[in-house]
Scaffold this active site. Structure first.
Site, short mmCIF file in Angstrom:
data_model
loop_
_atom_site.label_atom_id
_atom_site.label_comp_id
_atom_site.label_asym_id
_atom_site.label_seq_id
_atom_site.Cartn_x
_atom_site.Cartn_y
_atom_site.Cartn_z
N LEU A 8 0.83 -1.21 0.00
CA LEU A 8 0.00 0.00 0.00
C LEU A 8 0.86 1.26 0.00
O LEU A 8 0.66 2.18 0.78
CB LEU A 8 -0.93 -0.01 1.22
CG LEU A 8 -1.92 -1.17 1.28
CD1 LEU A 8 -2.67 -1.16 2.61
CD2 LEU A 8 -2.91 -1.12 0.11
N LYS A 10 2.65 4.46 -2.48
CA LYS A 10 2.01 5.56 -3.22
C LYS A 10 1.10 5.06 -4.34
O LYS A 10 0.02 5.60 -4.56
CB LYS A 10 3.10 6.47 -3.80
CG LYS A 10 3.84 7.28 -2.76
CD LYS A 10 4.94 8.12 -3.38
CE LYS A 10 6.08 7.27 -3.91
NZ LYS A 10 7.25 8.09 -4.34
N MET A 11 1.54 4.03 -5.05
CA MET A 11 0.73 3.48 -6.14
C MET A 11 -0.34 2.52 -5.59
O MET A 11 -1.51 2.61 -5.98
CB MET A 11 1.63 2.74 -7.12
CG MET A 11 2.65 3.60 -7.83
SD MET A 11 1.95 4.58 -9.16
CE MET A 11 1.70 3.31 -10.40
N GLY A 12 0.08 1.61 -4.72
CA GLY A 12 -0.83 0.57 -4.26
C GLY A 12 -2.06 1.10 -3.56
O GLY A 12 -3.18 0.65 -3.82
N SER A 120 1.87 2.33 -15.59
CA SER A 120 2.39 3.69 -15.81
C SER A 120 1.33 4.72 -15.45
O SER A 120 0.13 4.49 -15.63
CB SER A 120 2.80 3.86 -17.28
OG SER A 120 3.30 5.17 -17.50
N GLY A 121 1.80 5.86 -14.96
CA GLY A 121 0.89 6.96 -14.65
C GLY A 121 1.14 7.59 -13.30
O GLY A 121 0.56 8.63 -12.98
N LYS A 170 6.98 -2.24 -20.21
CA LYS A 170 7.05 -1.15 -19.23
C LYS A 170 8.48 -0.69 -19.03
O LYS A 170 8.76 0.51 -18.86
CB LYS A 170 6.44 -1.61 -17.89
CG LYS A 170 6.53 -0.58 -16.76
CD LYS A 170 5.88 0.76 -17.14
CE LYS A 170 5.59 1.65 -15.94
NZ LYS A 170 6.74 1.94 -15.09
N HIS A 173 9.35 1.50 -21.88
CA HIS A 173 8.62 2.76 -21.65
C HIS A 173 9.41 3.68 -20.74
O HIS A 173 9.58 4.87 -21.00
CB HIS A 173 7.26 2.43 -21.04
CG HIS A 173 6.59 3.58 -20.33
ND1 HIS A 173 6.96 3.99 -19.07
CD2 HIS A 173 5.57 4.39 -20.70
CE1 HIS A 173 6.21 5.00 -18.69
NE2 HIS A 173 5.36 5.26 -19.66
N ASN A 174 9.92 3.12 -19.64
CA ASN A 174 10.67 3.95 -18.69
C ASN A 174 12.00 4.41 -19.27
O ASN A 174 12.47 5.50 -18.97
CB ASN A 174 10.89 3.18 -17.38
CG ASN A 174 9.63 3.14 -16.53
OD1 ASN A 174 8.53 3.20 -17.06
ND2 ASN A 174 9.78 3.02 -15.24
N GLU A 177 11.19 7.25 -21.40
CA GLU A 177 10.91 8.37 -20.48
C GLU A 177 12.21 9.07 -20.06
O GLU A 177 12.27 10.30 -20.01
CB GLU A 177 10.17 7.82 -19.27
CG GLU A 177 9.90 8.77 -18.15
CD GLU A 177 9.36 8.03 -16.94
OE1 GLU A 177 10.06 8.01 -15.90
OE2 GLU A 177 8.27 7.45 -17.05
N TYR A 178 13.26 8.28 -19.77
CA TYR A 178 14.56 8.87 -19.43
C TYR A 178 15.02 9.81 -20.53
O TYR A 178 15.47 10.94 -20.28
CB TYR A 178 15.61 7.77 -19.24
CG TYR A 178 15.70 7.17 -17.86
CD1 TYR A 178 16.92 7.08 -17.20
CD2 TYR A 178 14.58 6.66 -17.22
CE1 TYR A 178 17.02 6.49 -15.94
CE2 TYR A 178 14.67 6.08 -15.97
CZ TYR A 178 15.89 6.00 -15.33
OH TYR A 178 15.99 5.42 -14.09
N ARG A 269 22.32 11.04 -15.27
CA ARG A 269 21.79 10.91 -13.90
C ARG A 269 22.84 10.38 -12.95
O ARG A 269 22.94 10.82 -11.81
CB ARG A 269 20.55 10.01 -13.90
CG ARG A 269 19.37 10.60 -14.66
CD ARG A 269 18.09 9.89 -14.31
NE ARG A 269 16.99 10.32 -15.16
CZ ARG A 269 15.72 10.03 -14.92
NH1 ARG A 269 15.39 9.31 -13.85
NH2 ARG A 269 14.76 10.44 -15.74
#
Length: 299
Positions: A8, A10-12, A120-121, A170, A173-174, A177-178, A269
């Site tokens: 549980l 931030k996402m969960g 994602s989101g 995914k 996708h990330n 995103e970088y 980074r």
């Protein structure tokens, strides 16, 4: 549908809220007593342990796991001895796709199906509708497709292929995103250094009105400028990375596909940890806006 949910964060937590709103019954477990108290106030049932959670679900069981990838094996080891043939476990976190292939093989040896679902989101998307990429056996995906539909924006979920495909898509996708974030950060650093004393929130807002680079990332950058000002003084110039960019570079190398943009963004980074910069501030600011990552500058 009644399902179990482990994790549980931030996402969960946001995903459980959405499931409850869509009419599902949720039995939730998290190591944090505060998270359990909060989710009970939203209408979920709580379990004292993963083992107890399994006992509270009807057969065949569906359990969504939403924990850091380093913790997935530990959770599965707690769940597996209590699961029965026909039960299904979904890993919705950012796990390396090869680990997902292995976990699927191990779970199927026990008669338990396993789906890997890349989500994602960010926390906001988890609450209002995410984009979900699913790998595993197609018949299992179809059986529980309603769950993915309810957690997603319209047309925001899909079956990607056999085990590992969801987390592979995914991961890439990330990685993309970088590269996108790096390009935006470098461009706005040039704008900041220009002789024109530009209003950067205005520029970001303008870019997001049908320009070629209109995007959610530009929107989040504009919001960051509005919140922290052009100088981003409160934001760290050291841009963190959580692993998926490195996994994408590794996959590109293994497949013989050059990924110089993503690799360059990753290298930036890494270097920024010892060489903070305004470009790093921009990347950090965007990460905070969409992912809620802690990016405050050190005092």
């Amino acid at each position: 549908m009644k399902l179990g949910y482990v994790g549980l964060g931030k996402m969960g937590f946001s995903m459980v809220e959405r499931l409850l709103e869509k009419g599902h019954e949720v039995v939730a477990y998290d190591r944090s007593p505060d998270a359990i108290t909060s989710v009970k106030s939203k209408g979920a049932q709580s379990a004292e342990s993963p083992t107890a959670l399994v006992a509270m679900l009807p057969l065949p069981r569906l359990i969504w796991v939403m924990v850091p990838h380093q913790a997935v094996d530990s959770v599965l080891n707690e769940l597996a001895p209590n699961l029965a043939k026909g039960d299904v476990v979904i890993d919705g976190g950012n796990s390396p796709y090869k680990d997902s292939i292995r976990r699927c093989r191990e779970m199927e040896a026990k008669g338990v199906d396993f789906l890997d679902a890349g989500v994602s989101g960010g926390p906001a998307g988890a609450r209002t509708g995410a984009c979900i990429m699913v790998g595993g056996r197609n018949e299992v995906f179809q059986k529980f497709e309603q769950v993915f539909r309810d957690l997603s924006v319209p047309d925001g979920y899909g079956y990607m292929g056999r085990s590992g495909a969801g987390h592979f898509v995914k991961m890439v996708h990330n990685g993309i995103e970088y590269g996108m974030m790096e390009a935006l950060a470098e461009g706005f650093a040039v704008l900041k250094a220009s002789p024109f004393q530009l209003n950067l929130p205005q520029v970001a807002d303008l870019y997001n009105h049908r320009s070629v680079i209109e995007s959610r990332l530009v929107e989040w950058l504009q919001q960051a400028y509005e919140k922290y000002g052009d100088d981003l003084n409160e934001i760290s110039g050291s841009a963190a990375q959580s692993g998926e960019g490195a996994w994408t570079v590794q996959a590109g190398n293994e497949l013989g596909v050059p990924v110089p943009i993503i690799e360059g963004a990753l290298d930036f980074r890494i270097r920024s940890q010892n060489s903070p910069s305004y470009t790093g501030k921009i990347i950090s600011a965007m990460r905070h806006q969409f992912g809620g990552h802690e990016v405050k500058a050190k005092k």
